[in-house]
Design a protein around this motif. Structure first.
Motif, PDB file in Angstrom:
ATOM      1  N   LYS A 176      88.615 162.062  75.399  1.00 22.30           N
ATOM      2  CA  LYS A 176      88.052 161.632  74.118  1.00 22.30           C
ATOM      3  C   LYS A 176      89.070 161.834  72.998  1.00 22.30           C
ATOM      4  CE  LYS A 176      83.792 161.908  71.525  1.00 22.30           C
ATOM      5  NZ  LYS A 176      82.454 162.475  71.462  1.00 22.30           N
ATOM      6  N   GLU A 177      89.786 162.965  73.042  1.00 24.21           N
ATOM      7  CA  GLU A 177      90.771 163.262  72.007  1.00 24.21           C
ATOM      8  C   GLU A 177      92.140 162.644  72.288  1.00 24.21           C
ATOM      9  OE1 GLU A 177      89.152 166.049  73.528  1.00 24.21           O
ATOM     10  OE2 GLU A 177      87.555 166.037  72.035  1.00 24.21           O
ATOM     11  N   ASN A 178      92.446 162.380  73.558  1.00 25.57           N
ATOM     12  CA  ASN A 178      93.808 161.997  73.923  1.00 25.57           C
ATOM     13  C   ASN A 178      93.970 160.612  74.540  1.00 25.57           C
ATOM     14  OD1 ASN A 178      95.167 164.589  73.281  1.00 25.57           O
ATOM     15  ND2 ASN A 178      93.722 165.354  74.781  1.00 25.57           N
ATOM     16  N   ALA A 179      92.941 159.814  74.555  1.00 27.56           N
ATOM     17  CA  ALA A 179      93.020 158.498  75.202  1.00 27.56           C
ATOM     18  C   ALA A 179      94.116 157.630  74.592  1.00 27.56           C
ATOM     19  CB  ALA A 179      91.673 157.778  75.128  1.00 27.56           C
ATOM     20  N   ARG A 180      94.333 157.741  73.300  1.00 29.29           N
ATOM     21  CA  ARG A 180      95.355 156.916  72.640  1.00 29.29           C
ATOM     22  C   ARG A 180      96.772 157.260  73.110  1.00 29.29           C
ATOM     23  NH1 ARG A 180      94.040 152.959  69.291  1.00 29.29           N
ATOM     24  NH2 ARG A 180      92.036 153.133  68.266  1.00 29.29           N
ATOM     25  N   MET A 181      96.961 158.465  73.607  1.00 32.97           N
ATOM     26  CA  MET A 181      98.282 158.868  74.085  1.00 32.97           C
ATOM     27  C   MET A 181      98.667 158.103  75.356  1.00 32.97           C
ATOM     28  SD  MET A 181      98.163 162.927  73.349  1.00 32.97           S
ATOM     29  CE  MET A 181      99.913 163.194  73.450  1.00 32.97           C
ATOM     30  N   MET A 182      97.693 157.496  76.013  1.00 34.24           N
ATOM     31  CA  MET A 182      97.958 156.742  77.232  1.00 34.24           C
ATOM     32  C   MET A 182      98.729 155.451  76.933  1.00 34.24           C
ATOM     33  SD  MET A 182      96.567 158.521  79.712  1.00 34.24           S
ATOM     34  CE  MET A 182      96.047 157.520  81.085  1.00 34.24           C
ATOM     35  N   GLU A 183      98.776 155.060  75.661  1.00 31.59           N
ATOM     36  CA  GLU A 183      99.544 153.870  75.271  1.00 31.59           C
ATOM     37  C   GLU A 183     101.023 154.050  75.550  1.00 31.59           C
ATOM     38  OE1 GLU A 183      99.067 153.061  71.122  1.00 31.59           O
ATOM     39  OE2 GLU A 183      96.960 152.569  71.335  1.00 31.59           O
ATOM     40  N   GLY A 184     101.516 155.226  75.285  1.00 27.27           N
ATOM     41  CA  GLY A 184     102.950 155.484  75.391  1.00 27.27           C
ATOM     42  C   GLY A 184     103.654 155.135  74.093  1.00 27.27           C
ATOM     43  N   LYS A 185     104.893 155.504  74.000  1.00 19.98           N
ATOM     44  CA  LYS A 185     105.666 155.287  72.778  1.00 19.98           C
ATOM     45  C   LYS A 185     105.844 153.811  72.447  1.00 19.98           C
ATOM     46  CE  LYS A 185     108.297 159.538  73.198  1.00 19.98           C
ATOM     47  NZ  LYS A 185     109.601 160.149  73.441  1.00 19.98           N
ATOM     48  N   ASP A 186     105.993 152.997  73.474  1.00 17.99           N
ATOM     49  CA  ASP A 186     106.245 151.571  73.282  1.00 17.99           C
ATOM     50  C   ASP A 186     104.990 150.721  73.448  1.00 17.99           C
ATOM     51  OD1 ASP A 186     108.974 152.171  72.973  1.00 17.99           O
ATOM     52  OD2 ASP A 186     109.261 152.120  75.151  1.00 17.99           O
ATOM     53  N   PHE A 210      89.747 156.822  80.863  1.00 21.05           N
ATOM     54  CA  PHE A 210      90.550 155.989  79.967  1.00 21.05           C
ATOM     55  C   PHE A 210      89.740 154.778  79.518  1.00 21.05           C
ATOM     56  CE2 PHE A 210      93.186 152.142  79.663  1.00 21.05           C
ATOM     57  CZ  PHE A 210      93.902 152.453  78.515  1.00 21.05           C
ATOM     58  N   VAL A 211      89.101 154.124  80.480  1.00 19.39           N
ATOM     59  CA  VAL A 211      88.283 152.934  80.196  1.00 19.39           C
ATOM     60  C   VAL A 211      87.155 153.292  79.231  1.00 19.39           C
ATOM     61  CG1 VAL A 211      86.607 151.369  81.263  1.00 19.39           C
ATOM     62  CG2 VAL A 211      88.832 151.721  82.317  1.00 19.39           C
ATOM     63  N   ARG A 212      86.603 154.441  79.418  1.00 17.33           N
ATOM     64  CA  ARG A 212      85.452 154.868  78.615  1.00 17.33           C
ATOM     65  C   ARG A 212      85.836 155.185  77.168  1.00 17.33           C
ATOM     66  NH1 ARG A 212      82.064 160.249  80.005  1.00 17.33           N
ATOM     67  NH2 ARG A 212      80.612 160.126  78.295  1.00 17.33           N
ATOM     68  N   PHE A 213      86.973 155.834  76.969  1.00 15.38           N
ATOM     69  CA  PHE A 213      87.304 156.334  75.635  1.00 15.38           C
ATOM     70  C   PHE A 213      88.367 155.549  74.881  1.00 15.38           C
ATOM     71  CE2 PHE A 213      85.484 160.190  77.596  1.00 15.38           C
ATOM     72  CZ  PHE A 213      84.448 160.381  76.685  1.00 15.38           C
ATOM     73  N   TYR A 214      89.141 154.723  75.538  1.00 13.42           N
ATOM     74  CA  TYR A 214      90.173 153.967  74.836  1.00 13.42           C
ATOM     75  C   TYR A 214      89.580 152.646  74.353  1.00 13.42           C
ATOM     76  CZ  TYR A 214      94.611 151.918  73.556  1.00 13.42           C
ATOM     77  OH  TYR A 214      95.637 151.362  72.839  1.00 13.42           O
ATOM     78  N   PRO A 215      89.780 152.306  73.087  1.00 16.37           N
ATOM     79  CA  PRO A 215      89.282 151.014  72.607  1.00 16.37           C
ATOM     80  C   PRO A 215      89.884 149.875  73.440  1.00 16.37           C
ATOM     81  CG  PRO A 215      90.067 152.363  70.776  1.00 16.37           C
ATOM     82  CD  PRO A 215      90.456 153.071  72.044  1.00 16.37           C
ATOM     83  N   ASN A 216      89.036 149.048  73.956  1.00 16.73           N
ATOM     84  CA  ASN A 216      89.451 147.921  74.802  1.00 16.73           C
ATOM     85  C   ASN A 216      90.075 148.382  76.125  1.00 16.73           C
ATOM     86  OD1 ASN A 216      89.334 145.142  75.110  1.00 16.73           O
ATOM     87  ND2 ASN A 216      91.434 144.855  74.415  1.00 16.73           N
ATOM     88  N   GLY A 217      89.764 149.603  76.529  1.00 15.82           N
ATOM     89  CA  GLY A 217      90.302 150.154  77.769  1.00 15.82           C
ATOM     90  C   GLY A 217      89.879 149.369  78.998  1.00 15.82           C
ATOM     91  N   ARG A 218      88.667 148.833  78.967  1.00 12.65           N
ATOM     92  CA  ARG A 218      88.184 148.024  80.095  1.00 12.65           C
ATOM     93  C   ARG A 218      89.119 146.850  80.354  1.00 12.65           C
ATOM     94  NH1 ARG A 218      83.464 145.379  78.399  1.00 12.65           N
ATOM     95  NH2 ARG A 218      83.487 144.316  80.375  1.00 12.65           N
ATOM     96  N   ALA A 219      89.402 146.108  79.320  1.00  6.95           N
ATOM     97  CA  ALA A 219      90.239 144.913  79.455  1.00  6.95           C
ATOM     98  C   ALA A 219      91.662 145.276  79.891  1.00  6.95           C
ATOM     99  CB  ALA A 219      90.268 144.142  78.146  1.00  6.95           C
ATOM    100  N   ILE A 220      92.181 146.360  79.361  1.00  5.26           N
ATOM    101  CA  ILE A 220      93.544 146.779  79.707  1.00  5.26           C
ATOM    102  C   ILE A 220      93.619 147.180  81.178  1.00  5.26           C
ATOM    103  CG2 ILE A 220      95.303 148.545  79.296  1.00  5.26           C
ATOM    104  CD1 ILE A 220      94.238 148.462  76.301  1.00  5.26           C
ATOM    105  N   ALA A 221      92.670 147.995  81.625  1.00  6.57           N
ATOM    106  CA  ALA A 221      92.667 148.440  83.021  1.00  6.57           C
ATOM    107  C   ALA A 221      92.500 147.254  83.971  1.00  6.57           C
ATOM    108  CB  ALA A 221      91.564 149.464  83.245  1.00  6.57           C
ATOM    109  N   LYS A 222      91.620 146.340  83.620  1.00  8.07           N
ATOM    110  CA  LYS A 222      91.420 145.159  84.470  1.00  8.07           C
ATOM    111  C   LYS A 222      92.677 144.297  84.501  1.00  8.07           C
ATOM    112  CE  LYS A 222      86.411 144.723  83.955  1.00  8.07           C
ATOM    113  NZ  LYS A 222      85.327 143.897  83.407  1.00  8.07           N
ATOM    114  N   ARG A 223      93.292 144.099  83.339  1.00 11.73           N
ATOM    115  CA  ARG A 223      94.500 143.266  83.249  1.00 11.73           C
ATOM    116  C   ARG A 223      95.644 143.857  84.074  1.00 11.73           C
ATOM    117  NH1 ARG A 223      98.448 143.809  79.410  1.00 11.73           N
ATOM    118  NH2 ARG A 223      97.008 144.934  78.071  1.00 11.73           N
ATOM    119  N   LEU A 224      95.705 145.181  84.145  1.00 11.13           N
ATOM    120  CA  LEU A 224      96.767 145.850  84.897  1.00 11.13           C
ATOM    121  C   LEU A 224      96.448 145.964  86.391  1.00 11.13           C
ATOM    122  CD1 LEU A 224      97.733 148.647  82.345  1.00 11.13           C
ATOM    123  CD2 LEU A 224      98.964 146.525  82.839  1.00 11.13           C
ATOM    124  N   GLY A 225      95.276 145.482  86.797  1.00 14.41           N
ATOM    125  CA  GLY A 225      94.943 145.438  88.221  1.00 14.41           C
ATOM    126  C   GLY A 225      94.182 146.626  88.766  1.00 14.41           C
TER     127      GLY A 225
END
Length: 95
Positions: A3-13, A44-59
């Motif tokens: 909940k607090e750290n989901a945004r860190m999964m984006e990475g620097k780039d 990640f899917v639960r707490f990251y905004p638009n995490g569902r779409a990102i996880a699905k897009r990445l397979g």
């Protein structure tokens, strides 16, 4: 944690490298690792905004789905929870 750290999964780039690593680990021969990865992707899917779409897009969904029928019951459970989290569209209605 997520909940607090989901945004860190984006990475620097903003390339979601950590999410890509997790998705790659879904193919691990170690059932415990695969179960933990299912949990982490689900969170990640639960707490990251638009995490569902990102996880699905990445397979992620395609790799998690077969794990629902895995012989290891614990891995089955985590895979099913992960897919369920990918399917939920609005968390405010889930309690």
């Amino acid at each position: 944690f997520f909940k607090e750290n989901a945004r860190m999964m984006e990475g620097k780039d903003a390339d979601f490298k950590l999410v890509k690593v997790l998705i790659a680990l879904l193919s691990s021969k170690d059932d415990e690792i695969a179960a933990i990865v299912c949990h982490d992707i689900g969170e990640f899917v639960r707490f990251y905004p638009n995490g569902r779409a990102i996880a699905k897009r990445l397979g992620a969904k395609e790799l998690v789905m077969p794990l629902i029928e895995h012989e290891n019951v614990e891995l089955q459970r985590h895979a099913l929870q992960c897919v369920s989290k990918m399917m939920v569209q609005n968390w405010e209605y889930v309690k």
